[in-house]
Design a protein around this motif. Structure first.
Motif, mmCIF file in Angstrom:
data_model
loop_
_atom_site.group_PDB
_atom_site.id
_atom_site.type_symbol
_atom_site.label_atom_id
_atom_site.label_comp_id
_atom_site.label_asym_id
_atom_site.label_seq_id
_atom_site.Cartn_x
_atom_site.Cartn_y
_atom_site.Cartn_z
ATOM 1 N N ARG A 260 65.508 -8.277 58.954
ATOM 2 C CA ARG A 260 64.853 -9.465 58.371
ATOM 3 C C ARG A 260 65.376 -9.763 56.973
ATOM 4 N N GLY A 261 66.302 -8.953 56.495
ATOM 5 C CA GLY A 261 66.881 -9.201 55.165
ATOM 6 C C GLY A 261 67.006 -7.930 54.351
ATOM 7 N N PRO A 262 67.764 -7.989 53.229
ATOM 8 C CA PRO A 262 67.962 -6.796 52.400
ATOM 9 C C PRO A 262 66.653 -6.307 51.776
ATOM 10 N N HIS A 263 66.516 -4.995 51.663
ATOM 11 C CA HIS A 263 65.323 -4.395 51.064
ATOM 12 C C HIS A 263 65.717 -3.211 50.188
ATOM 13 N N HIS A 264 64.922 -2.967 49.147
ATOM 14 C CA HIS A 264 65.024 -1.721 48.404
ATOM 15 C C HIS A 264 64.279 -0.641 49.201
ATOM 16 N N GLY A 265 64.533 0.619 48.834
ATOM 17 C CA GLY A 265 63.887 1.724 49.553
ATOM 18 C C GLY A 265 62.373 1.619 49.559
ATOM 19 N N TYR A 266 61.792 1.381 48.382
ATOM 20 C CA TYR A 266 60.326 1.353 48.293
ATOM 21 C C TYR A 266 59.755 0.165 49.074
ATOM 22 N N GLN A 267 60.547 -0.958 49.097
ATOM 23 C CA GLN A 267 60.076 -2.140 49.837
ATOM 24 C C GLN A 267 60.016 -1.857 51.333
ATOM 25 N N LEU A 268 60.985 -1.069 51.794
ATOM 26 C CA LEU A 268 61.019 -0.717 53.218
ATOM 27 C C LEU A 268 59.740 0.017 53.610
ATOM 28 N N ALA A 269 59.398 1.018 52.785
ATOM 29 C CA ALA A 269 58.202 1.815 53.094
ATOM 30 C C ALA A 269 56.952 0.941 53.064
ATOM 31 N N LEU A 270 56.875 0.054 52.055
ATOM 32 C CA LEU A 270 55.689 -0.806 51.940
ATOM 33 C C LEU A 270 55.599 -1.790 53.096
ATOM 34 N N GLU A 271 56.756 -2.368 53.460
ATOM 35 C CA GLU A 271 56.725 -3.371 54.530
ATOM 36 C C GLU A 271 56.419 -2.727 55.877
ATOM 37 N N LEU A 272 56.951 -1.529 56.062
ATOM 38 C CA LEU A 272 56.664 -0.819 57.316
ATOM 39 C C LEU A 272 55.148 -0.578 57.446
ATOM 40 N N GLU A 273 54.564 -0.167 56.355
ATOM 41 C CA GLU A 273 53.115 0.099 56.358
ATOM 42 C C GLU A 273 52.330 -1.197 56.597
ATOM 43 N N ALA A 274 52.775 -2.265 55.899
ATOM 44 C CA ALA A 274 52.057 -3.541 56.021
ATOM 45 C C ALA A 274 52.186 -4.113 57.432
ATOM 46 N N ARG A 275 53.403 -4.084 57.987
ATOM 47 C CA ARG A 275 53.625 -4.674 59.319
ATOM 48 C C ARG A 275 52.926 -3.903 60.431
ATOM 49 N N SER A 276 52.752 -2.599 60.201
ATOM 50 C CA SER A 276 52.110 -1.795 61.240
ATOM 51 C C SER A 276 50.598 -1.697 61.004
ATOM 52 N N GLY A 277 50.105 -2.469 60.034
ATOM 53 C CA GLY A 277 48.663 -2.429 59.740
ATOM 54 C C GLY A 277 48.242 -1.066 59.229
ATOM 55 N N GLY A 278 49.169 -0.372 58.572
ATOM 56 C CA GLY A 278 48.849 0.933 57.990
ATOM 57 C C GLY A 278 49.059 2.095 58.942
ATOM 58 N N ALA A 279 49.503 1.798 60.174
ATOM 59 C CA ALA A 279 49.660 2.876 61.166
ATOM 60 C C ALA A 279 50.888 3.732 60.880
ATOM 61 N N PHE A 280 51.967 3.105 60.432
ATOM 62 C CA PHE A 280 53.199 3.854 60.154
ATOM 63 C C PHE A 280 53.381 3.987 58.650
ATOM 64 N N ARG A 281 53.256 5.198 58.169
ATOM 65 C CA ARG A 281 53.461 5.444 56.738
ATOM 66 C C ARG A 281 54.660 6.364 56.585
ATOM 67 N N LEU A 282 55.591 5.920 55.771
ATOM 68 C CA LEU A 282 56.822 6.689 55.586
ATOM 69 C C LEU A 282 56.858 7.178 54.140
ATOM 70 N N ASN A 283 56.714 8.488 53.990
ATOM 71 C CA ASN A 283 56.842 9.066 52.656
ATOM 72 C C ASN A 283 58.281 8.887 52.168
ATOM 73 N N HIS A 284 58.429 8.627 50.865
ATOM 74 C CA HIS A 284 59.786 8.396 50.354
ATOM 75 C C HIS A 284 60.666 9.632 50.495
ATOM 76 N N GLY A 285 60.033 10.799 50.472
ATOM 77 C CA GLY A 285 60.812 12.033 50.662
ATOM 78 C C GLY A 285 61.474 12.067 52.030
ATOM 79 N N THR A 286 60.822 11.438 52.997
ATOM 80 C CA THR A 286 61.370 11.360 54.352
ATOM 81 C C THR A 286 62.304 10.168 54.475
ATOM 82 N N LEU A 287 61.993 9.127 53.703
ATOM 83 C CA LEU A 287 62.741 7.870 53.822
ATOM 84 C C LEU A 287 64.219 8.024 53.408
#
Lengths: 246, 119
Positions: free
Chosen positions: B30-57
């Motif tokens: 859907r377009g370029p993202h920074h690392g932290y944006q990826l984690a936030l968008e993943l959480e937002a799009r999944s309604g909080g179901a998918f949370r990706l810790n930055h250590g894993t990201l």
């Protein structure tokens, strides 16, 4: 950015990677940490809670950091691994001393009278590579020392060109050697017996000048690559230190 | 149901890794993202179901970058520290298309097992 110094220091200590790679990872994390903190602030959190939340999100397990290190170790290019082979000051001094000795001997040979009287045509492309290497070195030194690009990614860009030029110089020298060898063999077979010795003398002069110039270009270019790689590593290290400074 | 070759299928032993990769590739499509944006968008799009810790990201991002499925660019942003932004490459887009098919197939098989359908 002192508020995340502790987190970054901790990652820095646990991330078992050489400094250029480590500082790039730390810079990336530092930028993301700051942005995440700002995001939390914009959501209405107070600064302390925003800092804590950002730090929690970045808490990397030992296993995750080991995994990250493994990825970067496996992905290190040949040039990176080569540069890391020479790490200690005495190793660097030995390498530079060896290169200087070679350059001195080559200089002695090339300044001998009549060295350039009989020149192989292969010397000209090698000369072109040497000039290209010289021009690139001037540009890169200007970029690193005077222009100082803030982008870490750009610091190393193009350094591989020097290794390519060194390898190309060696390759042309070897090709030239075999070309002249074949020429000499053909002339010996076809020519009159009394001219064989003269042809051999001509051949050895042409080939020796070409090999000396080719090897000199390759060694000089490789040494410049090594020195510039060291300079880039120091710049990256300084930026990582600045990042972690309290 | 026919057996798919491994590069077109989700391997159950690598479920977590394949899942993270597919999710990150999908967000980057859907377009370029920074690392932290990826984690936030993943959480937002999944309604909080998918949370990706930055250590894993970061290991996942750097692996994808190494495989040239995504490209990391350092960007100049005035008044801010340099940021690394990730973009999906053409190879990444192709991989994502294959992954979507593989995940569909995986869940078809998954539900056929747990709901007791099929032979």
């Amino acid at each position: 950015m002192t508020r995340f110094t502790r987190t970054l220091r901790q990652i820095n200590e646990e991330l078992d990677l050489p400094q250029p790679t480590r500082s790039r990872i730390l810079l990336e994390m530092a930028g993301d940490l700051e942005d995440l903190y700002q995001h939390h602030l914009s959501q209405g959190l107070d600064p302390d809670t925003a800092t804590r939340r950002a730090e929690e999100a970045f808490a990397a397990s030992d296993e995750a950091l080991k995994h990250l290190a493994r990825i970067h170790r496996s992905g290190a290019g040949l040039a990176d691994r080569l540069a890391r082979q020479v790490g200690s000051p005495w190793e660097k001094a030995l390498l530079v001393a060896w290169a200087l000795a070679f350059i001195f001997i080559a200089g002695q040979v090339t300044t001998q009278e009549g060295f350039f009287v009989i020149v192989s045509p292969f010397v000209w492309p090698i000369g072109g590579l040497a000039l290209a290497g010289f021009a690139f070195t001037l540009w890169k030194v200007y970029e690193l020392v005077l222009k100082r690009p803030p982008d870490l990614h750009r610091l190393r860009s193009g350094l591989g060109v020097l290794l390519f030029l060194a390898a190309a110089s060696l390759a042309i020298s070897v090709c030239g050697f075999f070309y002249h060898l074949r020429w000499y063999a053909y002339q010996t077979y076809e020519g009159a017996p009394e001219t064989v010795f003269m042809m051999f003398a001509t051949w050895t002069r042409a080939i020796s000048s070409m090999m000396v110039i080719g090897l000199l270009t390759a060694v000089l270019t490789a040494v410049v690559w090594f020195l510039l790689t060291g300079l880039v590593t120091r710049i990256e290290g300084r930026r990582a230190d600045a990042l972690l400074a309290t | 149901m026919t057996q798919l070759p491994s590069e077109h299928s989700v391997e159950i032993q690598r479920l977590s890794r394949d899942c993270h990769q597919a999710l990150i590739l999908a967000i980057l499509s859907r377009g370029p993202h920074h690392g932290y944006q990826l984690a936030l968008e993943l959480e937002a799009r999944s309604g909080g179901a998918f949370r990706l810790n930055h250590g894993t990201l970061y290991p996942i991002l750097h692996r994808l970058e190494q495989e040239e499925l995504i490209r990391g660019d350092w960007l100049d942003e005035p008044t801010k520290r340099r940021r690394k932004s990730y973009t999906l490459t053409a190879a990444g887009r192709r991989r994502l298309t294959r992954q979507i098919g593989a995940w569909r197939d995986f869940f078809t098989r998954f539900f056929s097992v747990i709901e007791g359908e099929g032979p």
